[in-house]
Scaffold this active site. Structure first.
Site, PDB file in Angstrom:
ATOM      1  N   GLU A  47      -5.313  46.685   5.436  1.00 16.90           N
ATOM      2  CA  GLU A  47      -6.029  47.351   4.322  1.00 16.90           C
ATOM      3  C   GLU A  47      -6.699  48.624   4.852  1.00 16.90           C
ATOM      4  O   GLU A  47      -7.173  48.651   5.986  1.00 16.90           O
ATOM      5  CB  GLU A  47      -7.110  46.388   3.816  1.00 16.90           C
ATOM      6  CG  GLU A  47      -8.016  46.928   2.733  1.00 16.90           C
ATOM      7  CD  GLU A  47      -9.284  46.071   2.540  1.00 16.90           C
ATOM      8  OE1 GLU A  47      -9.852  45.550   3.536  1.00 16.90           O
ATOM      9  OE2 GLU A  47      -9.708  45.931   1.383  1.00 16.90           O
ATOM     10  N   LYS A 127      -5.786  46.555  -5.437  1.00 13.55           N
ATOM     11  CA  LYS A 127      -6.597  45.350  -5.181  1.00 13.55           C
ATOM     12  C   LYS A 127      -7.373  44.915  -6.419  1.00 13.55           C
ATOM     13  O   LYS A 127      -7.988  45.743  -7.104  1.00 13.55           O
ATOM     14  CB  LYS A 127      -7.562  45.659  -4.038  1.00 13.55           C
ATOM     15  CG  LYS A 127      -8.484  44.538  -3.598  1.00 13.55           C
ATOM     16  CD  LYS A 127      -9.288  45.020  -2.390  1.00 13.55           C
ATOM     17  CE  LYS A 127     -10.261  44.002  -1.865  1.00 13.55           C
ATOM     18  NZ  LYS A 127     -10.962  44.527  -0.667  1.00 13.55           N
ATOM     19  N   CYS A 172      -6.958  41.877   1.140  1.00  8.82           N
ATOM     20  CA  CYS A 172      -8.220  41.384   1.707  1.00  8.82           C
ATOM     21  C   CYS A 172      -8.900  40.314   0.868  1.00  8.82           C
ATOM     22  O   CYS A 172      -8.507  39.175   0.884  1.00  8.82           O
ATOM     23  CB  CYS A 172      -9.171  42.540   2.008  1.00  8.82           C
ATOM     24  SG  CYS A 172     -10.507  41.966   3.086  1.00  8.82           S
TER      25      CYS A 172
HETATM   26  N1  CDV Z   1     -12.332  44.289   2.513  1.00 11.08           N
HETATM   27  C1  CDV Z   1     -12.760  43.131   1.986  1.00 11.08           C
HETATM   28  O1  CDV Z   1     -12.392  42.773   0.872  1.00 11.08           O
HETATM   29  N2  CDV Z   1     -13.611  42.421   2.744  1.00 11.08           N
HETATM   30  C2  CDV Z   1     -14.274  41.241   2.277  1.00 11.08           C
HETATM   31  C3  CDV Z   1     -15.661  41.158   2.857  1.00 11.08           C
HETATM   32  C4  CDV Z   1     -16.469  42.397   2.590  1.00 11.08           C
HETATM   33  C5  CDV Z   1     -16.396  39.936   2.305  1.00 11.08           C
HETATM   34  C6  CDV Z   1     -13.486  39.983   2.613  1.00 11.08           C
HETATM   35  O2  CDV Z   1     -13.353  39.137   1.721  1.00 11.08           O
HETATM   36  O3  CDV Z   1     -13.061  39.794   3.756  1.00 11.08           O
END
Ligand code: CDV
Length: 311
Positions: A47, A127, A172
């Site tokens: 990401e 996302k 993510c």
């Molecule tokens: N980039 C992300 O989505 N990170 C989130 C953190 C910030 C909680 C994750 O779920 O890993």
């Protein structure tokens, strides 16, 4: 029968706030060439692979924010990746901050593209689950202001034919939500690419989370097994502008087993031969969606609403 996709998962080290994108792309090209040397069909980058995780700061200068984004893909900075991919005949997945102007309105998304072995984009994803807050909490040094900088993705979870199978993507925080995997699997996904930036210290806490690596793998391994998919989870890892990011890049089989994993919190490349037909038995039997799922009986559409009080 077996359909093998050889995958390279290219974990990255941190990227500093002022690092030019051209220098980052040089590192990505190095990893792409290494993956090609290892015989990979595709190399997977994380990401926001072109910049630091800028959502950790409150940035009020719009021009600075826009410099973290790509208005086109391929963009001038990323063109060399597409050209080299086509020359080497290797696919790639790349996460980046997207700046879109639609009907005269400027919009930002946390996005990714999947390119085939001709350097042609075959999937675009924005996302959906944006972590953190709109307003920074002054009690914490590092924030997660994705809700401030990005809009919730409007592409939906999409699957595409490529690399001899059906490929899906999420980004993510999407990996922590069971729906992400299930919707992709319902759309036929056989392999899911997931890039991530996860700090060791959560944005709402003052201490490191001792379970962060465990929950990273738990989410993806469960997602793989319950949905009979390969999962390629790729981190940006290690120190980045004073914040430590977890690593844990791994390639997970539809059995839920980790078949390859990074060992450091630095740049690393791991590779695996992934047989897309490995899940055939599971899909035909124990986890056959058509035969055994009973969504009409779950009480979601009709039936109980809320908690039932005992008589
Ligand atoms: N980039 C992300 O989505 N990170 C989130 C953190 C910030 C909680 C994750 O779920 O890993």
């Amino acid at each position: 029968m077996s359909r093998i996709v050889r995958v390279g998962a290219a974990q990255m080290g941190g990227i500093s706030r002022n690092e030019p994108k051209e220098s980052v792309v040089e590192k990505l090209l190095g990893q792409m060439r290494r993956a090609h040397g290892e015989g990979c069909d595709i190399v997977v980058f994380p990401e926001l692979a072109l910049t630091t995780y800028f959502a950790r700061w409150l940035i009020e200068d719009e021009e600075e924010l826009d410099r973290f984004c790509e208005a086109d893909m391929p963009s001038p900075a990323t063109r060399p990746l597409f050209d080299e991919a086509a020359r080497l005949e290797i696919g790639f997945h790349l996460g980046y901050a997207e700046l879109a102007v639609e009907n005269g309105v400027k919009r930002r998304f946390n996005s990714s593209v999947l390119a085939d072995k001709n350097g042609r984009i075959i999937n675009r994803f924005r996302k959906i689950h944006l972590p953190g807050r709109v307003e920074p909490d002054p009690g914490f040094a590092a924030q997660a202001l994705e809700k401030r900088y990005f809009e919730v993705g409007d592409t939906g979870y999409r699957t595409v034919r490529g690399f001899g199978g059906v490929m899906g993507v999420c980004i993510c925080n999407d990996r922590r939500w069971a729906e992400s995997y299930r919707v992709l699997a319902l759309k036929g996904a056989e392999m899911i690419f997931i890039g991530y930036n996860t700090p060791t210290k959560p944005y709402w806490a003052h201490e490191e989370d001792p379970l962060s690596d465990f929950h990273n793998h738990l989410s993806m391994q469960a997602g793989a097994y319950q949905n009979c998919c390969w999962i390629v989870g790729v981190a940006k890892a290690g120190m980045e502008d004073g914040e430590e990011l977890i690593g844990g890049t791994c390639i997970i089989a539809p059995t839920g087993e980790v078949v390859a994993a990074c060992e450091t919190r630095e740049q690393e490349l791991i590779c695996a031969d992934c047989d897309l037909d490995l899940a055939r038995d599971l899909k035909d039997n124990l986890l056959n969606f058509e035969q055994h799922r009973r969504i009409e009986h779950y009480g979601l559409i009709t039936g109980q609403r809320g908690v039932v009080e005992p008589d």
